[in-house]
Design a protein around this motif. Structure first.
Motif, PDB file in Angstrom:
ATOM      1  N   ASP A  26       0.891  -1.163   0.000  1.00 46.94           N
ATOM      2  CA  ASP A  26       0.000   0.000   0.000  1.00 46.94           C
ATOM      3  C   ASP A  26       0.930   1.214   0.000  1.00 46.94           C
ATOM      4  O   ASP A  26       2.141   1.043  -0.119  1.00 46.94           O
ATOM      5  CB  ASP A  26      -0.994  -0.084   1.186  1.00 46.94           C
ATOM      6  CG  ASP A  26      -0.350   0.081   2.560  1.00 46.94           C
ATOM      7  OD1 ASP A  26       0.785   0.578   2.642  1.00 46.94           O
ATOM      8  OD2 ASP A  26      -0.993  -0.288   3.564  1.00 46.94           O
ATOM      9  N   PRO A  27       0.415   2.439   0.104  1.00 51.12           N
ATOM     10  CA  PRO A  27       1.324   3.594  -0.036  1.00 51.12           C
ATOM     11  C   PRO A  27       2.419   3.680   1.035  1.00 51.12           C
ATOM     12  O   PRO A  27       3.397   4.386   0.837  1.00 51.12           O
ATOM     13  CB  PRO A  27       0.375   4.800   0.056  1.00 51.12           C
ATOM     14  CG  PRO A  27      -0.937   4.269  -0.406  1.00 51.12           C
ATOM     15  CD  PRO A  27      -0.997   2.844   0.093  1.00 51.12           C
ATOM     16  N   VAL A  28       2.282   2.964   2.150  1.00 52.96           N
ATOM     17  CA  VAL A  28       3.293   3.091   3.204  1.00 52.96           C
ATOM     18  C   VAL A  28       4.061   1.794   3.483  1.00 52.96           C
ATOM     19  O   VAL A  28       4.982   1.797   4.292  1.00 52.96           O
ATOM     20  CB  VAL A  28       2.671   3.605   4.529  1.00 52.96           C
ATOM     21  CG1 VAL A  28       2.013   4.957   4.329  1.00 52.96           C
ATOM     22  CG2 VAL A  28       1.685   2.603   5.110  1.00 52.96           C
ATOM     23  N   ARG A  29       3.715   0.712   2.810  1.00 51.42           N
ATOM     24  CA  ARG A  29       4.358  -0.565   3.130  1.00 51.42           C
ATOM     25  C   ARG A  29       4.864  -1.235   1.849  1.00 51.42           C
ATOM     26  O   ARG A  29       4.275  -1.072   0.782  1.00 51.42           O
ATOM     27  CB  ARG A  29       3.369  -1.503   3.832  1.00 51.42           C
ATOM     28  CG  ARG A  29       2.733  -0.912   5.070  1.00 51.42           C
ATOM     29  CD  ARG A  29       1.826  -1.927   5.717  1.00 51.42           C
ATOM     30  NE  ARG A  29       1.194  -1.438   6.929  1.00 51.42           N
ATOM     31  CZ  ARG A  29      -0.034  -0.919   6.999  1.00 51.42           C
ATOM     32  NH1 ARG A  29      -0.774  -0.803   5.893  1.00 51.42           N
ATOM     33  NH2 ARG A  29      -0.524  -0.524   8.154  1.00 51.42           N
ATOM     34  N   TYR A  30       5.943  -2.001   2.014  1.00 57.44           N
ATOM     35  CA  TYR A  30       6.475  -2.715   0.853  1.00 57.44           C
ATOM     36  C   TYR A  30       7.116  -4.029   1.253  1.00 57.44           C
ATOM     37  O   TYR A  30       7.411  -4.262   2.421  1.00 57.44           O
ATOM     38  CB  TYR A  30       7.474  -1.840   0.087  1.00 57.44           C
ATOM     39  CG  TYR A  30       8.688  -1.405   0.875  1.00 57.44           C
ATOM     40  CD1 TYR A  30       8.765  -0.116   1.403  1.00 57.44           C
ATOM     41  CD2 TYR A  30       9.777  -2.259   1.065  1.00 57.44           C
ATOM     42  CE1 TYR A  30       9.879   0.294   2.115  1.00 57.44           C
ATOM     43  CE2 TYR A  30      10.895  -1.858   1.769  1.00 57.44           C
ATOM     44  CZ  TYR A  30      10.947  -0.571   2.295  1.00 57.44           C
ATOM     45  OH  TYR A  30      12.047  -0.161   2.988  1.00 57.44           O
ATOM     46  N   ILE A  31       7.361  -4.878   0.249  1.00 57.27           N
ATOM     47  CA  ILE A  31       8.110  -6.135   0.393  1.00 57.27           C
ATOM     48  C   ILE A  31       9.479  -5.897  -0.233  1.00 57.27           C
ATOM     49  O   ILE A  31       9.561  -5.299  -1.305  1.00 57.27           O
ATOM     50  CB  ILE A  31       7.414  -7.280  -0.384  1.00 57.27           C
ATOM     51  CG1 ILE A  31       6.002  -7.506   0.148  1.00 57.27           C
ATOM     52  CG2 ILE A  31       8.247  -8.562  -0.328  1.00 57.27           C
ATOM     53  CD1 ILE A  31       5.162  -8.407  -0.745  1.00 57.27           C
ATOM     54  N   ALA A  32      10.519  -6.371   0.434  1.00 59.23           N
ATOM     55  CA  ALA A  32      11.863  -6.209  -0.136  1.00 59.23           C
ATOM     56  C   ALA A  32      12.788  -7.292   0.365  1.00 59.23           C
ATOM     57  O   ALA A  32      12.547  -7.897   1.410  1.00 59.23           O
ATOM     58  CB  ALA A  32      12.431  -4.838   0.233  1.00 59.23           C
ATOM     59  N   ASN A  33      13.866  -7.531  -0.389  1.00 57.67           N
ATOM     60  CA  ASN A  33      14.973  -8.351   0.103  1.00 57.67           C
ATOM     61  C   ASN A  33      15.963  -7.420   0.791  1.00 57.67           C
ATOM     62  O   ASN A  33      16.059  -6.247   0.446  1.00 57.67           O
ATOM     63  CB  ASN A  33      15.695  -9.026  -1.057  1.00 57.67           C
ATOM     64  CG  ASN A  33      14.928 -10.202  -1.628  1.00 57.67           C
ATOM     65  OD1 ASN A  33      13.712 -10.278  -1.487  1.00 57.67           O
ATOM     66  ND2 ASN A  33      15.633 -11.083  -2.281  1.00 57.67           N
ATOM     67  N   ARG A  34      16.744  -7.976   1.694  1.00 53.41           N
ATOM     68  CA  ARG A  34      17.795  -7.223   2.354  1.00 53.41           C
ATOM     69  C   ARG A  34      18.925  -6.959   1.359  1.00 53.41           C
ATOM     70  O   ARG A  34      19.442  -7.897   0.755  1.00 53.41           O
ATOM     71  CB  ARG A  34      18.349  -8.101   3.463  1.00 53.41           C
ATOM     72  CG  ARG A  34      18.357  -7.503   4.802  1.00 53.41           C
ATOM     73  CD  ARG A  34      18.998  -8.479   5.757  1.00 53.41           C
ATOM     74  NE  ARG A  34      18.023  -9.054   6.664  1.00 53.41           N
ATOM     75  CZ  ARG A  34      17.436  -8.379   7.645  1.00 53.41           C
ATOM     76  NH1 ARG A  34      17.708  -7.101   7.847  1.00 53.41           N
ATOM     77  NH2 ARG A  34      16.577  -8.974   8.431  1.00 53.41           N
TER      78      ARG A  34
END
Ligand code: C5P
Length: 216
Positions: free
Chosen positions: A23-31
């Motif tokens: 959503d506008p404030v959250r994300y998925i990422a790798n380190r």
């Protein structure tokens, strides 16, 4: 440049993580700090290459003489890589998120007090595999593989699966993430070369030298 052995060559480098919005404030990422990829881009430029660095979100200065293209998501990274072709060589160091949220919400997802919202994931494009098997394949395609176990076995499998010439396998079971040094194995069709633990800048210099030799 201290040595112009890559003069006239165009080398494409990806680095950093990708951020996949939920959503506008959250994300998925790798380190990923981006440090190894940025060091490689800088080392290639120091050998006289024209370097395009396609970078996910990182807090690093652009290396001297490097053209940087900033992206956020894997799909943006894939498009930027495509747009940067043709290249003589590509070094894909980015820690691309394997999945993204199927539908990123337009508004911040609120806590309801009930069960947490379910997140449906879909697979991102594999940028390295697409490049390694594509019509505009650079002459030399180098991938990275962060592994915590069976490091060289997994890397050798990746070589074939992704259509890469070399895989630089790094053992991330220690404190490599964000750190200044790296222990890598260079995995090619002819075998595995294990390098001693080295500063990331030195890994970058050695790799750039090997790339220059391979393109000669
Ligand atoms: O499969 P894995 O993520 O371990 O492969 C790592 C290699 O593949 C790295 O070179 C990385 O930059 C590249 N990669 C990619 N696009 C993806 C996933 C990985 O280019 N979607």
């Amino acid at each position: 440049p201290r040595d112009a052995s890559l003069a006239g060559r165009h080398v494409l480098v990806t680095a950093g993580p990708t951020h996949e919005p939920i959503d506008p404030v959250r994300y998925i990422a790798n380190r990923s700090s981006g440090r190894q990829g940025y060091a490689i881009a800088g080392a290639l430029a120091a050998l006289g290459a024209r370097v395009t660095l396609v970078s996910g979100p990182v807090a690093l200065p652009t290396p001297a003489q490097v053209t940087r293209v900033d992206v956020e998501t894997a799909r943006e990274m894939a498009a930027a890589v495509e747009a940067a072709l043709p290249a003589d060589a590509a070094v894909m160091v980015a820690a691309v998120a394997d999945w993204r949220a199927e539908d990123a919400a337009g508004q911040k997802i609120k806590k309801t007090g009930d069960a947490p919202a379910a997140l449906r994931l879909v697979e991102n494009p594999d940028i390295l595999a697409t490049l390694g098997r594509g019509a505009a394949r650079p002459r030399l395609v180098v991938g990275f593989a962060a592994e915590t176990e069976k490091v060289t076995e997994h890397a050798a499998a990746k070589l074939a699966r992704k259509g890469a010439d070399w895989i630089v396998a790094n053992d991330v079971s220690g404190d490599v993430m964000g750190g200044a040094s790296n222990a890598v194995h260079l995995v090619t069709a002819t075998g595995v070369e294990t390098w001693e633990r080295l500063p990331k800048d030195e890994v970058a210099r050695r790799l750039a030298d090997r790339i220059a030799a391979a393109l000669r």
